[in-house]
Design an enzyme around this catalytic site. Structure first.
Site: not given
Ligand code: BES
Ligand code: ZN
Ligand code: ZN
Length: 500
Positions: A280, A354
């Site tokens: 990120k 996920r």
């Protein structure tokens, strides 16, 4: 802070502070009228000076009103009489809290039930009052040498005119305190930094619950156990971290009817999300200690249920690990065989939530759940779509959608139903594996939900994306404890008939 219920006699009894409402156009509430009559029109005279018209957010502190034994008075603007809506009621409570916080006293009486909030009853008004009180007075200073505390040593008496209302009032206080203190516990865990709050820390917290409450049994699934279970997607996420991945299972069973099929609550517990090799940018990484807010919320919800000893069978799964860069990190392009047997191509290591959740959705099948609800700070896309006030709700069950909406409207812990849109599933097609872990740039919250749904088995399932709502910008980023109010209400509604 202690909350109590009483029929208070302004004429005969002494208290440190009386909180009473003034409606628009200087209309007095019943208690203010009584004070005005006893003091030969003192309140009306003060209001005639024009300092306060009774508008929302207005307040006025008065001292030594003639002929009244109590010495301090807090007049609160309440807007239009009989036309108070939910938002206005919340504003009124905030104004009360702000003012009380400035004053010094031991006992306060509040004439809460004189406010007629549209379509709301006494139980709701007391619940909101206490929950907002806790919310507005929360301070996190566990990591400071000098602890900051709120002046919360006083007792708040909620005046009720009718004794027949006392029992419902007491139930409201009990429920509100259980929810509000569970929110604070969850916030305290969420606000801790990642070097302290890792999966091991959370697993100890989960285990601790066994000693605090009845009906709880906790166990932890460690990396070696996950290997045996084939939870390779979950393991891959934590593989770059020095900290072990641990899934904590908190089983609470107090169902009177010996229910066989539990409600399962799964919380995403990324104690830090650096993005992994798909790293990120610094700006987006700075608050990623909050990527475990889902797990903290589940912990808080179990705490609430156990405090109230609700007749339910609920299993909380805290899915904790850390997404870091290390020698074992998963790489973009890696293909993982998940616990379900389905293979996943990891096109972006930052879509890690996920990957953890897909294995947990498979794992929980062994409990034969009736309902599974996962809570996850899953996608930045969800906060772009719905902002910081509304959580995304995805579900395969109209029952859950209806019930969660009902709880949402009641608690003002807002959700919005988004589709698990079939056409978008194509975006998850992988050239090399059964599925890949990211869709395109558009509709990211939906493609994430589509990914999860492909692992859901035969149970009613809801997914709450709380990326926008689990933290609060207003307080320079702090955990909010959401969606604890929502899920608490959903569970309370399920046992409502049994509680009476
Ligand atoms: N934890 C983040 C989502 C997030 C973002 C939570 C901002 C709270 C605030 C999640 O793991 C993530 O990084 N998601 C990616 C998915 C993308 C790579 C498909 C995102 O939202 O950018
Ligand atoms: Zn991520
Ligand atoms: Zn994440």
């Amino acid at each position: 802070m202690i909350f109590n219920i009483k029929k208070f006699d302004i004429e005969k009894e002494h208290i440190d502070c009386i909180v009473t409402g003034i409606f628009s156009l200087k209309n007095l509430s019943n208690s203010a009228t009584m004070i005005d009559n006893l003091s030969n029109g003192y309140i009306k005279k003060i209001l005639s000076y024009g300092e306060m018209q009774g508008k929302i957010k207005q307040s006025l502190i008065l001292y030594n009103i003639p002929n009244i034994i109590s010495k301090k008075f807090l007049l609160i603007g309440c807007g239009k009489k009989n036309k108070i809506n939910d938002d206005q009621y919340q504003e009124i409570i905030c104004t009360i809290v702000k003012n009380l916080n400035k004053m010094s006293m031991k006992k306060v009486v509040v004439y809460l039930n004189e406010l007629n909030v549209e379509k709301r009853d006494l139980y709701w008004k007391i619940r909101q009052f206490i929950e907002i009180f806790y919310e507005k007075t929360y301070i996190f200073s566990l990591n400071k040498n000098k602890q900051k505390t709120f002046n919360n040593t006083y007792e708040i008496i909620i005046h009720l005119e009718q004794e027949s209302d006392f029992s419902i009032g007491k139930i409201a206080i009990k429920h509100a305190l259980a929810i509000a203190s569970s929110i604070n516990i969850a916030k305290n865990i969420s606000n801790l930094p990642s070097n302290i709050c890792n999966a091991e820390y959370i697993s100890h917290k989960a285990k601790e619950m066994e000693n605090i409450y009845n009906n709880i049994h906790t166990y932890n699934i460690y990396e070696k156990d996950m290997k045996l279970l084939g939870m390779n997607a979950y393991l891959a996420v934590g593989s770059g971290s020095e900290n072990q991945s641990i899934m904590s299972i908190i089983q609470y069973n107090n169902s009177k009817k010996s229910i066989k099929n539990p409600i399962i609550l799964i919380g995403k517990g990324l104690t830090f999300d650096s993005g992994g090799l798909s790293i990120k940018p610094a700006e987006s990484m700075s608050h990623m200690k909050y990527d475990m807010c889902g797990a903290a919320a589940v912990y808080g919800i179990i705490n609430m249920i156990a405090t109230l000893e609700l007749p339910l069978y609920v299993i909380g799964v805290l899915a904790c690990c850390e997404n870091m860069i290390g020698k074992g990190s998963m790489r973009p392009g890696d293909i993982i065989t998940t616990m379900s047997g389905k293979t996943v191509e990891v096109l972006n290591t930052d879509a890690e939530g996920r990957l953890v959740l897909c294995d947990v959705l498979t794992y929980v099948q062994k409990f034969n759940p009736e309902i599974v609800i996962d809570i996850a700070t899953l996608t930045g896309a969800c906060s772009v779509a719905l902002g910081t006030e509304i959580s995304g709700l995805f579900s395969n069950s109209t029952y859950l959608i209806n019930e969660l909406y009902k709880a949402s409207k009641y608690t003002l812990d807002y959700v919005w139903h988004l589709p698990i849109f079939k056409k978008y599933k194509k975006q998850l097609n992988s050239k090399f594996a059964d599925i890949n872990n990211i869709g395109g740039r558009m509709g990211g919250a939906i493609t994430a939900a589509c990914f999860l749904e492909s692992f859901v088995k035969k149970y009613q399932w809801a997914h709450l994306d709380v990326a926008g709502t689990a933290t609060n910008e207003e307080k320079k980023v702090e955990a909010t404890g959401r969606p604890i109010p929502l899920i608490s209400q959903f569970l309370l509604n399920r046992v409502k008939s049994l509680l009476k």
